[in-house]
Scaffold this motif. Structure first.
Motif, PDB file in Angstrom:
ATOM      1  N   SER A  23      53.342  32.621  35.534  1.00 11.64           N
ATOM      2  CA  SER A  23      54.243  33.738  35.816  1.00 11.64           C
ATOM      3  C   SER A  23      53.535  34.897  36.502  1.00 11.64           C
ATOM      4  O   SER A  23      54.160  35.714  37.160  1.00 11.64           O
ATOM      5  CB  SER A  23      54.907  34.209  34.521  1.00 11.64           C
ATOM      6  N   ASP A  24      52.214  34.977  36.330  1.00  9.60           N
ATOM      7  CA  ASP A  24      51.474  36.061  36.960  1.00  9.60           C
ATOM      8  C   ASP A  24      50.895  35.644  38.304  1.00  9.60           C
ATOM      9  O   ASP A  24      50.134  36.376  38.912  1.00  9.60           O
ATOM     10  CB  ASP A  24      50.348  36.541  36.035  1.00  9.60           C
ATOM     11  N   THR A  25      51.259  34.451  38.772  1.00  9.20           N
ATOM     12  CA  THR A  25      50.773  33.934  40.047  1.00  9.20           C
ATOM     13  C   THR A  25      51.920  33.913  41.039  1.00  9.20           C
ATOM     14  O   THR A  25      52.942  33.272  40.798  1.00  9.20           O
ATOM     15  CB  THR A  25      50.209  32.510  39.881  1.00  9.20           C
ATOM     16  N   THR A  26      51.771  34.612  42.131  1.00 13.72           N
ATOM     17  CA  THR A  26      52.842  34.712  43.112  1.00 13.72           C
ATOM     18  C   THR A  26      53.289  33.334  43.576  1.00 13.72           C
ATOM     19  O   THR A  26      52.484  32.517  44.019  1.00 13.72           O
ATOM     20  CB  THR A  26      52.359  35.525  44.330  1.00 13.72           C
ATOM     21  N   GLY A  27      54.586  33.075  43.464  1.00 16.16           N
ATOM     22  CA  GLY A  27      55.157  31.837  43.982  1.00 16.16           C
ATOM     23  C   GLY A  27      55.186  30.687  43.014  1.00 16.16           C
ATOM     24  O   GLY A  27      56.038  29.801  43.134  1.00 16.16           O
ATOM     25  N   LEU A  28      54.254  30.636  42.046  1.00 22.45           N
ATOM     26  CA  LEU A  28      54.190  29.530  41.103  1.00 22.45           C
ATOM     27  C   LEU A  28      54.787  29.951  39.767  1.00 22.45           C
ATOM     28  O   LEU A  28      54.397  30.960  39.193  1.00 22.45           O
ATOM     29  CB  LEU A  28      52.746  29.085  40.887  1.00 22.45           C
ATOM     30  N   SER A  29      55.732  29.167  39.264  1.00 25.36           N
ATOM     31  CA  SER A  29      56.340  29.441  37.973  1.00 25.36           C
ATOM     32  C   SER A  29      55.678  28.639  36.861  1.00 25.36           C
ATOM     33  O   SER A  29      55.446  29.138  35.772  1.00 25.36           O
ATOM     34  CB  SER A  29      57.838  29.112  38.018  1.00 25.36           C
ATOM     35  N   LYS A  30      55.377  27.362  37.136  1.00 22.86           N
ATOM     36  CA  LYS A  30      54.765  26.489  36.137  1.00 22.86           C
ATOM     37  C   LYS A  30      54.029  25.365  36.832  1.00 22.86           C
ATOM     38  O   LYS A  30      54.481  24.864  37.861  1.00 22.86           O
ATOM     39  CB  LYS A  30      55.842  25.908  35.203  1.00 22.86           C
ATOM     40  N   VAL A  31      52.888  24.978  36.275  1.00 18.40           N
ATOM     41  CA  VAL A  31      52.146  23.819  36.763  1.00 18.40           C
ATOM     42  C   VAL A  31      51.711  23.006  35.556  1.00 18.40           C
ATOM     43  O   VAL A  31      51.224  23.568  34.576  1.00 18.40           O
ATOM     44  CB  VAL A  31      50.900  24.241  37.581  1.00 18.40           C
ATOM     45  N   GLU A  32      51.917  21.701  35.602  1.00 20.48           N
ATOM     46  CA  GLU A  32      51.449  20.854  34.514  1.00 20.48           C
ATOM     47  C   GLU A  32      50.986  19.510  35.048  1.00 20.48           C
ATOM     48  O   GLU A  32      51.484  19.038  36.070  1.00 20.48           O
ATOM     49  CB  GLU A  32      52.547  20.639  33.460  1.00 20.48           C
ATOM     50  N   LEU A  33      50.023  18.945  34.379  1.00 20.42           N
ATOM     51  CA  LEU A  33      49.614  17.580  34.665  1.00 20.42           C
ATOM     52  C   LEU A  33      50.191  16.703  33.566  1.00 20.42           C
ATOM     53  O   LEU A  33      49.857  16.853  32.390  1.00 20.42           O
ATOM     54  CB  LEU A  33      48.089  17.461  34.680  1.00 20.42           C
ATOM     55  N   ARG A  34      51.078  15.809  33.931  1.00 18.45           N
ATOM     56  CA  ARG A  34      51.699  14.908  32.962  1.00 18.45           C
ATOM     57  C   ARG A  34      50.841  13.644  32.874  1.00 18.45           C
ATOM     58  O   ARG A  34      50.663  12.954  33.884  1.00 18.45           O
ATOM     59  CB  ARG A  34      53.136  14.586  33.377  1.00 18.45           C
ATOM     60  N   PRO A  35      50.277  13.335  31.695  1.00 23.39           N
ATOM     61  CA  PRO A  35      49.290  12.257  31.593  1.00 23.39           C
ATOM     62  C   PRO A  35      49.845  10.861  31.773  1.00 23.39           C
ATOM     63  O   PRO A  35      49.091   9.921  32.016  1.00 23.39           O
ATOM     64  CB  PRO A  35      48.704  12.446  30.195  1.00 23.39           C
ATOM     65  N   GLY A  36      51.170  10.697  31.647  1.00 28.50           N
ATOM     66  CA  GLY A  36      51.776   9.422  31.982  1.00 28.50           C
ATOM     67  C   GLY A  36      51.434   8.280  31.050  1.00 28.50           C
ATOM     68  O   GLY A  36      51.295   8.465  29.841  1.00 28.50           O
ATOM     69  N   TRP A  37      51.208   7.092  31.609  1.00 30.41           N
ATOM     70  CA  TRP A  37      51.033   5.904  30.778  1.00 30.41           C
ATOM     71  C   TRP A  37      50.120   4.873  31.451  1.00 30.41           C
ATOM     72  O   TRP A  37      49.992   4.817  32.666  1.00 30.41           O
ATOM     73  CB  TRP A  37      52.389   5.274  30.464  1.00 30.41           C
ATOM     74  N   ARG A  38      49.468   4.067  30.614  1.00 28.36           N
ATOM     75  CA  ARG A  38      48.659   2.945  31.092  1.00 28.36           C
ATOM     76  C   ARG A  38      49.588   1.740  31.290  1.00 28.36           C
ATOM     77  O   ARG A  38      50.345   1.373  30.391  1.00 28.36           O
ATOM     78  CB  ARG A  38      47.547   2.622  30.088  1.00 28.36           C
ATOM     79  N   MET A  39      49.503   1.125  32.454  1.00 27.70           N
ATOM     80  CA  MET A  39      50.423   0.047  32.782  1.00 27.70           C
ATOM     81  C   MET A  39      49.825  -1.311  32.416  1.00 27.70           C
ATOM     82  O   MET A  39      48.639  -1.433  32.084  1.00 27.70           O
ATOM     83  CB  MET A  39      50.789   0.132  34.261  1.00 27.70           C
ATOM     84  N   ASP A  40      50.675  -2.358  32.458  1.00 30.81           N
ATOM     85  CA  ASP A  40      50.258  -3.688  32.018  1.00 30.81           C
ATOM     86  C   ASP A  40      49.090  -4.242  32.837  1.00 30.81           C
ATOM     87  O   ASP A  40      48.302  -5.042  32.332  1.00 30.81           O
ATOM     88  CB  ASP A  40      51.436  -4.662  32.084  1.00 30.81           C
ATOM     89  N   ASP A  41      48.990  -3.830  34.105  1.00 28.76           N
ATOM     90  CA  ASP A  41      47.909  -4.343  34.948  1.00 28.76           C
ATOM     91  C   ASP A  41      46.613  -3.546  34.813  1.00 28.76           C
ATOM     92  O   ASP A  41      45.650  -3.781  35.542  1.00 28.76           O
ATOM     93  CB  ASP A  41      48.345  -4.379  36.416  1.00 28.76           C
ATOM     94  N   GLY A  42      46.565  -2.589  33.874  1.00 28.23           N
ATOM     95  CA  GLY A  42      45.352  -1.808  33.648  1.00 28.23           C
ATOM     96  C   GLY A  42      45.264  -0.541  34.465  1.00 28.23           C
ATOM     97  O   GLY A  42      44.362   0.281  34.233  1.00 28.23           O
ATOM     98  N   THR A  43      46.168  -0.331  35.417  1.00 26.37           N
ATOM     99  CA  THR A  43      46.182   0.912  36.177  1.00 26.37           C
ATOM    100  C   THR A  43      46.917   1.978  35.366  1.00 26.37           C
ATOM    101  O   THR A  43      47.539   1.686  34.339  1.00 26.37           O
ATOM    102  CB  THR A  43      46.853   0.730  37.547  1.00 26.37           C
ATOM    103  N   HIS A  44      46.839   3.217  35.812  1.00 29.25           N
ATOM    104  CA  HIS A  44      47.434   4.330  35.062  1.00 29.25           C
ATOM    105  C   HIS A  44      48.307   5.155  35.996  1.00 29.25           C
ATOM    106  O   HIS A  44      47.945   5.415  37.146  1.00 29.25           O
ATOM    107  CB  HIS A  44      46.341   5.215  34.464  1.00 29.25           C
ATOM    108  N   MET A  45      49.466   5.578  35.479  1.00 30.10           N
ATOM    109  CA  MET A  45      50.378   6.423  36.240  1.00 30.10           C
ATOM    110  C   MET A  45      50.489   7.785  35.563  1.00 30.10           C
ATOM    111  O   MET A  45      50.884   7.876  34.389  1.00 30.10           O
ATOM    112  CB  MET A  45      51.767   5.782  36.319  1.00 30.10           C
TER     113      MET A  45
END
Length: 269
Positions: A23-45
């Protein structure tokens, strides 16, 4: 628009979904990194979620002449072999008569990661440079880190929705043929003439051309429709003024309209 010389730093350090107030950063309201999930093939989203203040926007991977291109640096990560960025379908904007491509309000950018060792934690450490614009453009610096465990988890609905919000492939959109003619430009560089045989979207179609080479600048194409053929002409110039080779298979065409976007890889002579 002239970019501001100041940069914004937003640090994200998390083990689970964490919202960071901007809120104190001009133009940006919210930033988040969503950790997601590990997929069946071993990759991660996972995904980066950026929420903008009213009236602000940020840019797509090919932002246009007045936009600031986003850049990622994953060099500080551990047990991550590669990170691919999945860009949702963008919008086309016009600023002072010039075209730009990006997002209003918010964007969720899925990050697909491949591990060196699929059974171990991934340590994602990233730096992202983006542009956020309203009356001026401000280069923003986002830094984030997250530990992504190998334990399978449920897919994140927000990330899953962003993955479905993608341009159609050429096959899905009924593209029948894409040809390119290349010739030298009288004022340096190359001129590209493309003909794309595809059904019309029945609305204005904007063509974005990417050279596949970060050192090659591509002008906004002139485009027109002729029955079932979409014609586009643009100029390509090396940013340092030198000569360069153009591989038709590296060219990428994105057709954006109100109805849909279409992603076309490569062309033939």
């Amino acid at each position: 628009m002239r970019p501001s010389l100041s940069a914004i730093a937003v640090a994200l350090s998390l083990l689970g979904p964490t919202i960071v107030s901007a809120s104190d950063t001009t133009g940006l309201s919210k930033v988040e990194l969503r950790p997601g999930w590990r997929m069946d093939d071993g990759t991660h989203m996972a995904a980066l979620h950026i929420v903008l203040e009213p009236g602000w926007k940020t840019y797509w991977r090919a932002p246009g002449d007045v936009g600031i291109p986003p850049q990622f640096d994953w060099s500080g990560s551990e047990n991550i072999h590669a990170v691919s960025t999945n860009w949702p379908t963008p919008q086309v904007f016009f600023e002072q008569g010039m075209r730009s491509v990006g997002y209003k309000s918010e964007v969720v950018i899925p990050l697909h990661m491949t591990a060196n060792t699929a059974s171990a934690d991934m340590q994602l450490t990233g730096d992202m440079q983006i542009g956020i614009c309203k009356d001026i453009c401000i280069p923003a610096h986002l830094s984030f880190t997250a530990t992504l465990p190998p334990t399978p988890t449920r897919p994140d609905p927000m990330i899953a929705a962003a993955l479905t919000d993608r341009p159609y492939t050429a096959s899905e959109a009924g593209v029948r043929n894409t040809t390119c003619r290349i010739e030298p430009s009288t004022d340096g560089g190359l001129v590209l003439h493309a003909e794309i045989e595809m059904p019309t979207a029945n609305s204005t179609e904007y063509v974005v051309v990417e050279a596949g080479n970060p050192h090659v600048w591509v002008a906004e194409p002139d485009s027109r429709r002729d029955d079932g053929m979409l014609h586009a002409t643009t100029r390509l110039v090396h940013v340092e003024g030198g000569s360069f080779a153009l591989d038709r298979s590296d060219l990428r065409f994105t057709i954006i309209s109100d109805a849909r976007a279409v992603d076309i890889q490569g062309c033939t002579p």
